[in-house]
Design a protein around this motif. Structure first.
Motif, PDB file in Angstrom:
ATOM      1  N   VAL A 165     -54.354  23.110  22.982  1.00 47.24           N
ATOM      2  CA  VAL A 165     -55.646  22.822  22.167  1.00 47.24           C
ATOM      3  C   VAL A 165     -55.684  21.554  21.588  1.00 47.24           C
ATOM      4  N   VAL A 166     -56.761  20.819  22.092  1.00 47.85           N
ATOM      5  CA  VAL A 166     -56.698  19.574  21.403  1.00 47.85           C
ATOM      6  C   VAL A 166     -58.136  19.268  20.820  1.00 47.85           C
ATOM      7  N   ALA A 167     -58.282  19.055  19.541  1.00 45.52           N
ATOM      8  CA  ALA A 167     -59.485  18.609  18.759  1.00 45.52           C
ATOM      9  C   ALA A 167     -59.750  17.329  18.641  1.00 45.52           C
ATOM     10  N   GLY A 168     -61.285  16.935  18.761  1.00 43.04           N
ATOM     11  CA  GLY A 168     -61.493  15.545  18.734  1.00 43.04           C
ATOM     12  C   GLY A 168     -62.972  15.368  18.457  1.00 43.04           C
ATOM     13  N   ASP A 169     -63.311  14.026  18.524  1.00 44.09           N
ATOM     14  CA  ASP A 169     -64.698  13.666  18.429  1.00 44.09           C
ATOM     15  C   ASP A 169     -65.233  13.803  19.815  1.00 44.09           C
ATOM     16  N   GLU A 170     -66.466  13.337  20.175  1.00 39.79           N
ATOM     17  CA  GLU A 170     -67.227  13.433  21.263  1.00 39.79           C
ATOM     18  C   GLU A 170     -66.478  12.773  22.611  1.00 39.79           C
ATOM     19  N   GLN A 171     -65.919  11.518  22.094  1.00 36.88           N
ATOM     20  CA  GLN A 171     -65.396  10.376  23.011  1.00 36.88           C
ATOM     21  C   GLN A 171     -63.975  11.284  23.564  1.00 36.88           C
ATOM     22  N   THR A 172     -63.277  11.902  22.671  1.00 39.44           N
ATOM     23  CA  THR A 172     -62.132  12.365  23.121  1.00 39.44           C
ATOM     24  C   THR A 172     -62.209  13.563  24.147  1.00 39.44           C
ATOM     25  N   VAL A 173     -63.180  14.484  23.549  1.00 34.36           N
ATOM     26  CA  VAL A 173     -63.344  15.675  24.232  1.00 34.36           C
ATOM     27  C   VAL A 173     -63.944  15.525  25.591  1.00 34.36           C
ATOM     28  N   GLY A 174     -64.749  14.402  25.730  1.00 32.59           N
ATOM     29  CA  GLY A 174     -65.460  14.079  26.939  1.00 32.59           C
ATOM     30  C   GLY A 174     -64.681  13.415  27.819  1.00 32.59           C
TER      31      GLY A 174
ATOM     32  N   LEU B 126     -59.719  16.635  11.332  1.00 26.47           N
ATOM     33  CA  LEU B 126     -59.361  15.919  10.079  1.00 26.47           C
ATOM     34  C   LEU B 126     -57.913  15.946   9.769  1.00 26.47           C
ATOM     35  N   SER B 127     -57.194  17.085  10.109  1.00 27.45           N
ATOM     36  CA  SER B 127     -55.521  16.916   9.886  1.00 27.45           C
ATOM     37  C   SER B 127     -55.248  16.146  10.794  1.00 27.45           C
ATOM     38  N   GLU B 128     -55.639  15.798  11.984  1.00 27.33           N
ATOM     39  CA  GLU B 128     -55.112  14.676  12.891  1.00 27.33           C
ATOM     40  C   GLU B 128     -55.288  13.201  12.410  1.00 27.33           C
ATOM     41  N   GLU B 129     -56.576  13.174  11.877  1.00 25.96           N
ATOM     42  CA  GLU B 129     -57.001  11.770  11.305  1.00 25.96           C
ATOM     43  C   GLU B 129     -56.179  11.477  10.083  1.00 25.96           C
ATOM     44  N   ARG B 130     -55.611  12.365   9.331  1.00 27.92           N
ATOM     45  CA  ARG B 130     -55.048  11.883   8.283  1.00 27.92           C
ATOM     46  C   ARG B 130     -53.450  11.528   8.731  1.00 27.92           C
ATOM     47  N   THR B 131     -53.079  12.360   9.644  1.00 29.44           N
ATOM     48  CA  THR B 131     -51.761  12.124  10.281  1.00 29.44           C
ATOM     49  C   THR B 131     -51.647  10.616  10.850  1.00 29.44           C
TER      50      THR B 131
END
Length: 241
Positions: A13-22, A215-220
């Motif tokens: 499972v990968v969460a991200g912004d529109e560019q990442t998911v796209g 957000l957890s990923e962004e902080r890391t």
């Protein structure tokens, strides 16, 4: 429950912004190996674009002038906007308007108040009520749902803000929302339950501490960008969330 066990596929499972998911959706169409990846809406980025969409519609003549007058100088349009300060101001404004309209409504429902002559005949008041009821209050519900890890409300908010994205010209996030909602419908029930349970994460035991997985990923990522990769100290490690 057999997912991930021998003989059954594993999934990421990968969460991200529109560019990442796209990009993930694009890779899934080209490379079969990417079929194990489940791209989901990153709620931090989703929330941020809800704010931007709201500011496109109500910012220039209502929200931003009021914020600037009250000292929230970083509440601005698009790239110059600071999310933390804008989020704080919108929630403060929503809370203030809630108390005001609750007193104004008296025994009337909010719908009855909105349809009353005093509102309909006053353009400024009508606009303020519309902004509060259809934009600010749903945003507060979204923020509360993320903090509470309330996946059912989060999905309802994703559906609701489709109209905002279309109205504010955020077509990519409109498409992203539709793709995510469609994916939830066709996912294996066990996978769907897993995805919904991890749209938001809470790294402490207190209620209301949920944040978007992205957000957890962004902080890391931010913590590792601060590292001197040639010499990682104990101080560096303390920066990791």
């Amino acid at each position: 429950n057999k997912i991930g066990q021998p003989g059954f596929p594993s999934f990421i499972v990968v969460a991200g912004d529109e560019q990442t998911v796209g990009r993930i959706w694009g890779c899934m169409k080209l490379y079969p190996a990417f079929n194990c990846v489940i791209p989901v809406i990153g709620l931090f980025h989703f929330t941020w674009h809800v704010v931007k969409g709201t500011l496109r519609i109500w910012g220039s003549w209502l929200i931003i002038p009021l914020a600037q007058h009250l000292g929230f100088k970083r509440v601005q349009l698009e790239t110059k906007c600071d999310f933390l300060q804008t989020d704080e101001f919108i929630l403060l404004l929503t809370s203030t308007l809630y108390d005001y309209f609750e007193a104004e409504c008296g025994r009337r429902t909010m719908t009855e108040y909105m349809e009353s002559e005093e509102v309909q005949n006053n353009y400024v008041l009508k606009s303020l009520v519309t902004c509060y009821y259809y934009y600010l209050l749903p945003y507060a519900h979204l923020r509360s749902a993320v903090r509470a890890k309330d996946s059912q409300t989060i999905v309802q908010c994703i559906r609701y803000f489709l109209a905002l994205f279309r109205a504010s010209g955020k077509d990519k996030y409109s498409q992203l929302s539709v793709e995510f909602l469609w994916m939830l419908e066709v996912l294996n029930p066990a996978l769907r339950a897993f995805v919904l349970n991890h749209l938001a994460v809470n790294f402490n035991t207190t209620y209301g501490g949920g944040i978007g997985l992205d957000l957890s990923e962004e902080r890391t990522n931010r913590a590792f960008r601060l590292f001197n990769l040639d010499h990682i100290t104990e101080n560096h490690l303390t920066l990791c969330p």
